[in-house]
Design a protein around this motif. Sequence first.
Motif, short mmCIF file in Angstrom:
data_model
loop_
_atom_site.label_atom_id
_atom_site.label_comp_id
_atom_site.label_asym_id
_atom_site.label_seq_id
_atom_site.Cartn_x
_atom_site.Cartn_y
_atom_site.Cartn_z
N PHE A 86 39.21 5.52 -31.15
CA PHE A 86 40.09 6.19 -32.28
C PHE A 86 40.80 7.45 -31.90
O PHE A 86 39.82 8.08 -32.84
CB PHE A 86 39.32 5.69 -33.69
CG PHE A 86 39.04 3.81 -33.68
CD1 PHE A 86 39.68 2.99 -33.45
CD2 PHE A 86 37.56 4.25 -32.67
CE1 PHE A 86 39.45 1.98 -33.23
CE2 PHE A 86 37.08 2.73 -32.84
CZ PHE A 86 38.15 1.71 -33.21
N GLU A 87 42.15 7.59 -32.29
CA GLU A 87 42.48 8.63 -32.37
C GLU A 87 42.73 9.17 -33.68
O GLU A 87 43.81 8.32 -34.26
CB GLU A 87 43.61 9.07 -31.69
CG GLU A 87 43.82 10.86 -31.52
CD GLU A 87 44.06 11.37 -30.26
OE1 GLU A 87 44.31 11.32 -29.41
OE2 GLU A 87 45.90 11.75 -30.18
N LEU A 145 28.22 13.02 -37.47
CA LEU A 145 27.91 11.75 -36.55
C LEU A 145 27.35 10.16 -37.52
O LEU A 145 27.26 9.44 -36.96
CB LEU A 145 26.90 12.19 -35.13
CG LEU A 145 27.00 12.82 -34.37
CD1 LEU A 145 26.16 13.73 -33.96
CD2 LEU A 145 28.20 12.16 -33.74
N ASN A 146 26.59 10.44 -38.67
CA ASN A 146 25.42 9.05 -38.86
C ASN A 146 26.54 8.38 -39.60
O ASN A 146 26.42 7.32 -39.58
CB ASN A 146 24.85 10.02 -39.31
CG ASN A 146 23.25 9.94 -38.76
OD1 ASN A 146 23.23 9.60 -37.30
ND2 ASN A 146 22.44 11.16 -38.68
N VAL A 147 27.66 8.76 -40.30
CA VAL A 147 28.68 7.73 -40.69
C VAL A 147 29.68 7.49 -40.26
O VAL A 147 29.01 6.03 -40.19
CB VAL A 147 29.16 8.48 -41.93
CG1 VAL A 147 30.66 7.87 -42.20
CG2 VAL A 147 28.51 9.85 -43.21
N ALA A 148 29.61 7.96 -39.00
CA ALA A 148 30.69 7.69 -38.24
C ALA A 148 29.82 6.21 -37.44
O ALA A 148 29.76 4.76 -37.21
CB ALA A 148 30.96 7.60 -36.68
N LYS A 149 28.59 6.50 -36.74
CA LYS A 149 27.77 5.17 -36.69
C LYS A 149 27.25 4.07 -37.00
O LYS A 149 27.66 2.85 -36.46
CB LYS A 149 26.08 6.09 -36.04
CG LYS A 149 25.39 5.27 -35.42
CD LYS A 149 24.14 6.26 -34.91
CE LYS A 149 23.08 5.10 -34.54
NZ LYS A 149 21.57 5.91 -34.62
N PHE A 150 26.47 4.36 -38.45
CA PHE A 150 26.12 3.49 -38.85
C PHE A 150 27.73 2.71 -39.42
O PHE A 150 27.30 1.72 -40.02
CB PHE A 150 24.86 4.08 -40.37
CG PHE A 150 24.12 4.52 -39.58
CD1 PHE A 150 22.80 3.80 -39.79
CD2 PHE A 150 23.75 5.29 -39.73
CE1 PHE A 150 21.66 3.80 -39.69
CE2 PHE A 150 22.58 6.15 -39.32
CZ PHE A 150 21.75 4.90 -39.10
N SER A 151 28.47 3.19 -39.72
CA SER A 151 30.00 2.64 -40.18
C SER A 151 30.52 1.55 -38.96
O SER A 151 30.71 0.51 -38.85
CB SER A 151 30.88 4.11 -40.89
OG SER A 151 30.61 4.10 -41.83
N GLY A 152 30.19 2.16 -37.55
CA GLY A 152 30.56 1.09 -36.82
C GLY A 152 31.88 1.11 -36.50
O GLY A 152 32.94 1.77 -37.29
N GLU A 153 31.53 0.94 -35.13
CA GLU A 153 34.03 0.72 -34.32
C GLU A 153 34.01 -0.39 -35.55
O GLU A 153 35.94 -0.45 -35.25
CB GLU A 153 33.26 0.17 -33.13
CG GLU A 153 34.41 -0.15 -32.03
CD GLU A 153 34.42 -0.61 -30.87
OE1 GLU A 153 35.47 -1.58 -30.96
OE2 GLU A 153 33.47 -0.80 -30.95
N ASP A 176 39.49 -1.48 -41.49
CA ASP A 176 39.60 -0.33 -42.65
C ASP A 176 40.54 0.80 -42.23
O ASP A 176 39.66 2.12 -41.88
CB ASP A 176 38.44 -0.11 -43.01
CG ASP A 176 38.60 0.28 -44.62
OD1 ASP A 176 39.73 0.60 -45.13
OD2 ASP A 176 37.95 0.00 -45.30
N THR A 177 41.48 1.04 -42.29
CA THR A 177 42.32 2.12 -41.36
C THR A 177 42.50 3.67 -42.80
O THR A 177 42.73 4.19 -42.28
CB THR A 177 43.91 1.54 -40.66
OG1 THR A 177 44.79 1.14 -42.26
CG2 THR A 177 43.91 1.24 -39.81
N ALA A 178 42.00 2.65 -43.19
CA ALA A 178 42.45 3.62 -45.23
C ALA A 178 41.13 4.87 -44.82
O ALA A 178 41.36 5.01 -45.00
CB ALA A 178 42.56 2.84 -45.97
N TRP A 179 40.40 3.60 -44.66
CA TRP A 179 39.13 4.45 -44.56
C TRP A 179 38.49 5.21 -43.57
O TRP A 179 38.43 6.48 -43.01
CB TRP A 179 37.53 3.62 -44.96
CG TRP A 179 36.09 3.94 -44.83
CD1 TRP A 179 35.69 4.25 -46.03
CD2 TRP A 179 35.50 4.42 -43.71
NE1 TRP A 179 34.55 5.02 -45.16
CE2 TRP A 179 34.15 4.98 -43.54
CE3 TRP A 179 35.73 4.55 -42.28
CZ2 TRP A 179 33.41 5.58 -43.05
CZ3 TRP A 179 34.36 4.45 -40.88
CH2 TRP A 179 34.15 5.32 -41.67
N ALA A 180 38.81 4.77 -42.42
CA ALA A 180 39.25 5.48 -41.11
C ALA A 180 39.77 6.68 -40.83
O ALA A 180 39.41 7.61 -40.87
CB ALA A 180 39.93 4.79 -39.99
#
Length: 106
Positions: free
Chosen positions: A15-16, A61-69, A75-79
Amino acid sequence: MARTLTVVFGNGKEFEFSIGQAELAAVGEEAAWRWFDKEYTELDCQASSPVGKVLVIDKILNVAKFSGESRFAGDTAWAQDYARHAARLLDRDKVRVDVGNAAIGF
């Protein structure tokens, strides 16, 4: 100059995000810390350090990991919020958050 933040999961899915100067200027460093603190707590992330010290890289790192792909995809707004706040804290032109390898590269 725009910042680029890429989040990569172990299966090769990327995701860029492009964060413009105005968007970046709208987020202060303190607000970015609060955003990651809130997400880290809500996701019940675990500290990767045995002494319990959590660095900014660990939180990102952990917020990305625990949020997941699926959250990044669905949720593009959150991303975009994630990318904006991470870009503010890391303060680099190009950032690669590699969730599968637990690494952040510049």
